[in-house]
Write an enzyme that holds these catalytic residues in place. Sequence first.
Site, PDB file in Angstrom:
ATOM      1  N   TYR A 122      44.406  30.371  46.195  1.00 27.96           N
ATOM      2  CA  TYR A 122      43.669  30.631  44.957  1.00 27.96           C
ATOM      3  C   TYR A 122      43.999  29.657  43.831  1.00 27.96           C
ATOM      4  O   TYR A 122      43.449  29.763  42.741  1.00 27.96           O
ATOM      5  CB  TYR A 122      43.869  32.085  44.509  1.00 27.96           C
TER       6      TYR A 122
ATOM      7  N   ASP B  40      46.172  39.281  60.545  1.00 25.67           N
ATOM      8  CA  ASP B  40      45.051  39.880  61.286  1.00 25.67           C
ATOM      9  C   ASP B  40      45.499  41.148  62.014  1.00 25.67           C
ATOM     10  O   ASP B  40      44.784  42.160  62.013  1.00 25.67           O
ATOM     11  CB  ASP B  40      44.395  38.862  62.244  1.00 25.67           C
TER      12      ASP B  40
ATOM     13  N   LYS C 195      50.694  34.390  57.901  1.00 20.17           N
ATOM     14  CA  LYS C 195      49.992  33.779  59.039  1.00 20.17           C
ATOM     15  C   LYS C 195      50.787  32.536  59.449  1.00 20.17           C
ATOM     16  O   LYS C 195      50.236  31.444  59.627  1.00 20.17           O
ATOM     17  CB  LYS C 195      48.551  33.433  58.632  1.00 20.17           C
TER      18      LYS C 195
ATOM     19  N   ASP D 291      44.580  39.945  48.358  1.00 21.56           N
ATOM     20  CA  ASP D 291      43.276  40.299  47.794  1.00 21.56           C
ATOM     21  C   ASP D 291      42.493  41.123  48.809  1.00 21.56           C
ATOM     22  O   ASP D 291      41.956  42.198  48.508  1.00 21.56           O
ATOM     23  CB  ASP D 291      42.536  38.994  47.438  1.00 21.56           C
TER      24      ASP D 291
HETATM   25 MG    MG Z   1      39.728  41.277  44.970  1.00 19.19          MG
END
Ligand code: MG
Length: 341
Positions: A125, A211, A177, A235
Amino acid sequence: MPEPIPATLIPGDGIGPEVSGAVVEVLDALGRPFAWDVQQGGMAAIAAGGDPLPAATLESIRRTRLALKGPLTTPVGGGFRSVNVRLREEFQLYANLRPARTLMPGGRYENIDLVIVRENLEGLYVAFEHFIPVGDDPHAVAISSGVNTRDGARRIAEFAFDYALRNGRRKVTIVHKANVLKALTGVFLETAREVGEKYAGRVAMDDRIVDACAMQLVLNPWQFDVIVTTNLFGDILSDQAAGLVGGLGMAPGANIGAKAAIFEAVHGSAPDIAGKGIANPTSLLLAAGLMLEHAGLAPLRARLEAAIDAVLNQDRVRTGDLGGTASTRDFTQAILGRLAT
Ligand code: MG
Ligand code: NAI
């Protein structure tokens, strides 16, 4: 009741003024713990002065270091950066805390009680992005670089383990990950594990690949307690966790940093129902509960949450999003009734 604590209130856009009005009334009934400095943000601020995040609002939060924020409408297009992102950066709000707890039985899952701690400033981000044109396609190749720092990983991991310890939580799960993104999320996993070692014997630690974690959250969410993860994964997983407990109307969030803490509902400004007096104020009430706790007023949070529980489950006063017929006013009145007894 001690002196009210100075705090900034940004009512927000759409349903923001309706739900924040409800929250102010309810907090008044709890003894008015905060002295509000009301400031504008979002569309309301654009209308007033052209900037969705005016200097006066920033100045207020700089002074109070504590804010409750209604949802802000992000204008699509136009040159505005997201106000939420600007606030995160300005006040270094590195931790996004999103508890997900079942408040109403009879949903898809019973007795969910987990907390997602999302790193709020780094990862993908940071949006270091660009395109490489090929031939006549200007967007032929898209490139994005993520940034995770050891300091940033340490800071969020310490926050998560400290939070677990302070709140009697038994376990922190590090989600990553690192099998594929060996540098970007490898450094996060490695650093978070180092932090976790220091809590050995007090808070348990394990880790999951993101995942697999997403699947496990659906199959057996009760195995999780506190999850700490990077920005993008956090998120996604925190919305997933909100879905486990009935969705947006029940989900509060806290953005916590070294310089300030800003509390909000997870939902947006709900333009489809704005002004109709039917919005569910529960998310923002729960956010106010987190704010009370942050300000050292945990007993008031407990009273607030007990009132919400009684109204939803005993009085069965519920807004439309929860299948009820109550207006925002009816619901607020019911909470006030419970607090008065
Ligand atoms: Mg969000
Ligand atoms: P939204 O969360 O505002 O609405 C999604 C759906 O949930 C709508 O049908 C809405 O009516 C319903 N809903 C949301 N909150 C509710 C409540 N308290 N009670 C009853 N129903 C509720 O998401 P949407 O429509 O994607 O976004 C609207 C605007 O909000 C956009 O401009 C978006 O950028 C902004 N937004 C702002 C956020 C913030 O300030 N933290 C977070 C998410 C969106």
